[in-house]
Motif scaffolding. Structure first.
Motif, PDB file in Angstrom:
ATOM      1  N   GLY A   1       0.835  -1.195   0.000  1.00 47.31           N
ATOM      2  CA  GLY A   1       0.000   0.000   0.000  1.00 47.31           C
ATOM      3  C   GLY A   1       0.868   1.242   0.000  1.00 47.31           C
ATOM      4  N   CYS A   2       0.374   2.292  -0.643  1.00 53.87           N
ATOM      5  CA  CYS A   2       1.108   3.547  -0.751  1.00 53.87           C
ATOM      6  C   CYS A   2       0.225   4.660  -0.200  1.00 53.87           C
ATOM      7  N   PRO A   3       0.643   5.359   0.877  1.00 57.58           N
ATOM      8  CA  PRO A   3      -0.169   6.450   1.435  1.00 57.58           C
ATOM      9  C   PRO A   3      -0.232   7.641   0.482  1.00 57.58           C
ATOM     10  N   SER A   4      -0.993   8.644   0.867  1.00 55.42           N
ATOM     11  CA  SER A   4      -1.131   9.851   0.053  1.00 55.42           C
ATOM     12  C   SER A   4       0.177  10.627   0.014  1.00 55.42           C
ATOM     13  N   GLU A   5       0.273  11.537  -0.938  1.00 51.27           N
ATOM     14  CA  GLU A   5       1.500  12.287  -1.144  1.00 51.27           C
ATOM     15  C   GLU A   5       1.809  13.223   0.026  1.00 51.27           C
ATOM     16  N   ALA A   6       3.093  13.312   0.350  1.00 45.25           N
ATOM     17  CA  ALA A   6       3.577  14.250   1.363  1.00 45.25           C
ATOM     18  C   ALA A   6       3.745  15.625   0.729  1.00 45.25           C
ATOM     19  N   SER A   7       3.811  16.643   1.581  1.00 45.50           N
ATOM     20  CA  SER A   7       4.036  18.008   1.086  1.00 45.50           C
ATOM     21  C   SER A   7       5.119  18.684   1.919  1.00 45.50           C
ATOM     22  N   THR A   8       5.990  19.415   1.237  1.00 46.94           N
ATOM     23  CA  THR A   8       7.072  20.121   1.906  1.00 46.94           C
ATOM     24  C   THR A   8       6.540  21.373   2.593  1.00 46.94           C
ATOM     25  N   MET A   9       7.424  22.090   3.298  1.00 46.28           N
ATOM     26  CA  MET A   9       7.025  23.244   4.092  1.00 46.28           C
ATOM     27  C   MET A   9       6.428  24.345   3.225  1.00 46.28           C
ATOM     28  N   GLN A  10       5.257  24.843   3.634  1.00 46.79           N
ATOM     29  CA  GLN A  10       4.615  25.942   2.916  1.00 46.79           C
ATOM     30  C   GLN A  10       3.587  26.617   3.823  1.00 46.79           C
ATOM     31  N   PRO A  11       3.330  27.909   3.600  1.00 44.77           N
ATOM     32  CA  PRO A  11       2.291  28.590   4.377  1.00 44.77           C
ATOM     33  C   PRO A  11       0.917  28.299   3.778  1.00 44.77           C
ATOM     34  N   TYR A  12      -0.110  28.399   4.590  1.00 48.43           N
ATOM     35  CA  TYR A  12      -1.493  28.238   4.129  1.00 48.43           C
ATOM     36  C   TYR A  12      -2.253  29.507   4.472  1.00 48.43           C
ATOM     37  N   ALA A  13      -2.840  30.105   3.454  1.00 55.43           N
ATOM     38  CA  ALA A  13      -3.448  31.420   3.608  1.00 55.43           C
ATOM     39  C   ALA A  13      -4.747  31.401   4.392  1.00 55.43           C
ATOM     40  N   SER A  14      -5.371  30.243   4.517  1.00 53.66           N
ATOM     41  CA  SER A  14      -6.657  30.181   5.202  1.00 53.66           C
ATOM     42  C   SER A  14      -6.835  28.819   5.843  1.00 53.66           C
ATOM     43  N   GLU A  15      -7.772  28.756   6.765  1.00 62.53           N
ATOM     44  CA  GLU A  15      -8.074  27.485   7.425  1.00 62.53           C
ATOM     45  C   GLU A  15      -8.603  26.469   6.423  1.00 62.53           C
ATOM     46  N   SER A  16      -9.391  26.928   5.470  1.00 67.75           N
ATOM     47  CA  SER A  16      -9.942  26.008   4.476  1.00 67.75           C
ATOM     48  C   SER A  16      -8.836  25.414   3.606  1.00 67.75           C
ATOM     49  N   ALA A  17      -7.825  26.217   3.280  1.00 71.79           N
ATOM     50  CA  ALA A  17      -6.704  25.704   2.490  1.00 71.79           C
ATOM     51  C   ALA A  17      -5.931  24.646   3.274  1.00 71.79           C
ATOM     52  N   PHE A  18      -5.740  24.888   4.559  1.00 75.83           N
ATOM     53  CA  PHE A  18      -5.048  23.914   5.397  1.00 75.83           C
ATOM     54  C   PHE A  18      -5.898  22.655   5.551  1.00 75.83           C
ATOM     55  N   GLN A  19      -7.200  22.818   5.706  1.00 75.35           N
ATOM     56  CA  GLN A  19      -8.097  21.673   5.829  1.00 75.35           C
ATOM     57  C   GLN A  19      -8.030  20.802   4.575  1.00 75.35           C
ATOM     58  N   THR A  20      -8.004  21.440   3.411  1.00 75.45           N
ATOM     59  CA  THR A  20      -7.899  20.697   2.164  1.00 75.45           C
ATOM     60  C   THR A  20      -6.599  19.900   2.104  1.00 75.45           C
ATOM     61  N   ALA A  21      -5.504  20.507   2.540  1.00 71.00           N
ATOM     62  CA  ALA A  21      -4.211  19.820   2.530  1.00 71.00           C
ATOM     63  C   ALA A  21      -4.223  18.606   3.456  1.00 71.00           C
ATOM     64  N   ILE A  22      -4.808  18.757   4.635  1.00 67.16           N
ATOM     65  CA  ILE A  22      -4.902  17.632   5.579  1.00 67.16           C
ATOM     66  C   ILE A  22      -5.777  16.531   5.001  1.00 67.16           C
ATOM     67  N   ASN A  23      -6.903  16.914   4.421  1.00 68.76           N
ATOM     68  CA  ASN A  23      -7.803  15.920   3.819  1.00 68.76           C
ATOM     69  C   ASN A  23      -7.096  15.141   2.717  1.00 68.76           C
ATOM     70  N   ASN A  24      -6.385  15.851   1.845  1.00 65.70           N
ATOM     71  CA  ASN A  24      -5.683  15.193   0.740  1.00 65.70           C
ATOM     72  C   ASN A  24      -4.593  14.256   1.247  1.00 65.70           C
ATOM     73  N   ALA A  25      -3.948  14.635   2.346  1.00 62.18           N
ATOM     74  CA  ALA A  25      -2.847  13.826   2.879  1.00 62.18           C
ATOM     75  C   ALA A  25      -3.334  12.578   3.601  1.00 62.18           C
ATOM     76  N   THR A  26      -4.621  12.502   3.880  1.00 56.70           N
ATOM     77  CA  THR A  26      -5.149  11.372   4.663  1.00 56.70           C
ATOM     78  C   THR A  26      -6.205  10.583   3.902  1.00 56.70           C
ATOM     79  N   VAL A  27      -6.171  10.656   2.578  1.00 57.42           N
ATOM     80  CA  VAL A  27      -7.141   9.914   1.772  1.00 57.42           C
ATOM     81  C   VAL A  27      -6.870   8.420   1.830  1.00 57.42           C
ATOM     82  N   ARG A  28      -5.613   8.040   1.674  1.00 54.09           N
ATOM     83  CA  ARG A  28      -5.245   6.623   1.633  1.00 54.09           C
ATOM     84  C   ARG A  28      -4.878   6.159   3.041  1.00 54.09           C
ATOM     85  N   VAL A  29      -5.694   5.300   3.582  1.00 51.76           N
ATOM     86  CA  VAL A  29      -5.493   4.817   4.951  1.00 51.76           C
ATOM     87  C   VAL A  29      -5.292   3.308   4.884  1.00 51.76           C
ATOM     88  N   THR A  30      -4.035   2.886   4.994  1.00 52.89           N
ATOM     89  CA  THR A  30      -3.736   1.478   4.809  1.00 52.89           C
ATOM     90  C   THR A  30      -2.327   1.175   5.300  1.00 52.89           C
TER      91      THR A  30
END
Length: 503
Positions: free
Chosen positions: A326-355
């Motif tokens: 199994g291969c988890p979702s893609e990691a992301s390097t250091m970056q700022p997030y302009a809004s809570e919704s943008a950060f929420q999207t990044a967290i959601n994308n990083a936790t799609v594959r649970v295995t």
């Protein structure tokens, strides 16, 4: 006149008279010293209580929002440190509110009346004490690397019930963002490293970082039985072999992408096989149970001809002996997030594959690689911005103990370390699980030596012996049953913020 002359000339009793006359100023001096000592002691305690109240009030504020809860928290800490009647004081008061010129700063004043004891005789009945205190959350700049367990058990509900652990993580991580979202000119960047038994970091690497040809496990197929023995055709040797003598082999090739590193990296399935420890070649392929700074930072040269410094492609399609992958979702390097919704999207994308299985060491290793100032991403990880230091943090969250495949290969889990039963890459003494724990501990120790503060969250874990020592201190270690996960992330955010007195 004669009587007066006799009295003036009489010396008997003069010492007593002089002593009596000196007692009054002496009492004033001694009494004043006693009373003033009490007053100074009260002032010190009043100042400490004022500071504690200001810090507590500022700590609990969300951004610059000053509300009833924040005020009550400030008052609670003040009165805890300066209880009613302390040292005989009366008329104690504590006032605190945001500053007129800066609503990120709390400004407080505390007052108390100290009754005089001895000095009352001389007309001094009390001493009025007043102190000031100010507290401000001076965030500075922060780089925060989230290393998040996304193994299969995160799809389960915690023991307390309710939403699944992965759902709680997705919503809970927002507490960290909100706690660090102060509008005071500071820059906070986040990196996200989801991990299981490997990590998906291909897109964050370069072609030169990926090996073109790598070893794979091959199992003989097209078998037949003859005289009680099983014979299988080995595609690598193009021979029929007795499976009781040789049931597998190690081949080498470009894998499902044919060695095309660009296609592999940008596919979205860029999970990797960990390279050999620095100082070892691909043959024999050895990964030590300790991790050095060189293991974290050393990178292959631009020529791309250093396979011992390159990472393999996690390629279940050609790793014939694996039974779990199994291969988890893609990691992301250091970056700022302009809004809570943008950060929420990044967290959601990083936790799609649970295995997958729980290999803490691969998650921490790549979290440290992403945040290191002297390695792969050195140019993107500055020590300061506009003369203000950038502090570095890793927030590590897991829901379980380190859980590797058994060395006997009963499950043949294919991890970033290959298939241990066949390839035997991870070196060291003791069971294979012990070797990975040693690697994890080594990485944590290395991170601390690099001035990275480590925060650890044990989510619904009963045995924390493997992970608790990784935290920088006991103050950076948290346990959660899932229901308080958002609050814990928020507490960590406040801890990351540099709260200070400004008086």
């Amino acid at each position: 006149m004669s009587i007066i002359r006799r009295l003036l000339g009489e010396r008997d009793g003069n010492v007593m008279l002089l002593t009596a006359a000196a007692v009054i100023p002496l009492l004033a001096i001694i009494g004043g010293g006693v009373d003033m000592s009490v007053a100074y002691l009260v002032r010190g305690k009043l100042q400490n209580a004022c500071d504690a109240g200001a810090l507590a009030g500022r700590q609990i504020m969300d951004g610059a929002d000053w509300d009833r809860t924040s005020r009550e928290e400030a008052e609670r800490f003040f009165h805890f440190n300066f209880p009613d009647g302390l040292l005989g004081t009366r008329d104690v008061s504590f006032e605190i509110a945001p500053g007129e010129d800066d609503d990120n700063e709390l400004v407080g004043v505390a007052r108390a009346v100290v009754p005089m004891s001895v000095m009352r005789v001389f007309g001094y009945n009390q001493a009025d004490i007043e102190v000031n205190c100010n507290a401000k959350r001076d965030m500075g700049h922060n780089d925060v690397m989230l290393v998040l367990d996304v193994t299969g058990s995160m799809n389960d509900r915690p023991s307390a019930g309710g939403a699944t652990k992965i759902a709680r993580l997705r919503s809970g991580a927002m507490g960290l963002y909100r706690a660090l979202d102060d509008d005071n000119g500071s820059v906070t960047r986040f990196g996200i490293m989801p991990y299981s038994h490997t990590v998906n970091v291909g897109r964050s690497l370069m072609n030169k970082d990926i090996v073109k040809e790598q070893p794979y496990v091959h199992v003989e197929r097209n078998c037949y039985y003859y005289n009680g023995r099983q014979y299988c055709y080995n595609n690598y040797t193009t021979k029929w072999v007795n499976i009781n003598e040789s049931s597998w082999n190690i081949g080498k090739g470009g894998g499902s992408t044919g060695g095309n590193t660009q296609n592999f990296r940008t596919s979205g399935d860029g999970c990797i096989e960990e390279r050999p420890s620095i100082g070892h070649d691909q043959d024999p392929y050895e990964i030590e149970d300790t991790v050095t700074r060189a293991d974290v930072d050393t990178r292959a040269g631009n020529a791309g001809n250093q396979p011992e410094l390159q990472f393999g492609r996690y390629d279940p399609g050609v790793q014939e002996a694996e039974t779990q992958s199994g291969c988890p979702s893609e990691a992301s390097t250091m970056q700022p997030y302009a809004s809570e919704s943008a950060f929420q999207t990044a967290i959601n994308n990083a936790t799609v594959r649970v295995t997958g299985g729980t290999y803490h060491d691969i998650g921490m290793l790549w979290g440290l690689r992403f945040i290191s100032r002297t390695g792969f991403y050195a140019d993107d990880n500055p020590t300061e911005r506009d003369g203000i230091p950038v502090r570095q943090h890793i927030v590590f969250m897991t829901d379980g103990k380190l859980d590797t495949d058994d060395a006997s290969g009963r499950n043949d889990l294919y991890s970033a370390f290959g298939l241990q039963r066949f390839q035997g890459r991870v070196q060291g003494s003791g069971a294979i699980r012990t070797r990975h724990i040693n690697r994890f501990n080594s990485i944590c120790t290395l991170a601390k030596s690099m001035s990275v503060t480590i925060w650890v969250i044990a989510l619904d874990v009963t045995d924390t012996d493997d992970i608790e020592p990784c935290a920088t201190s006991s103050a950076q270690f948290y346990t959660s049953d899932g229901s308080d996960l958002e609050q814990i992330f928020e507490d960590i955010g406040r801890g990351i913020g540099n709260l200070r007195l400004t008086r």
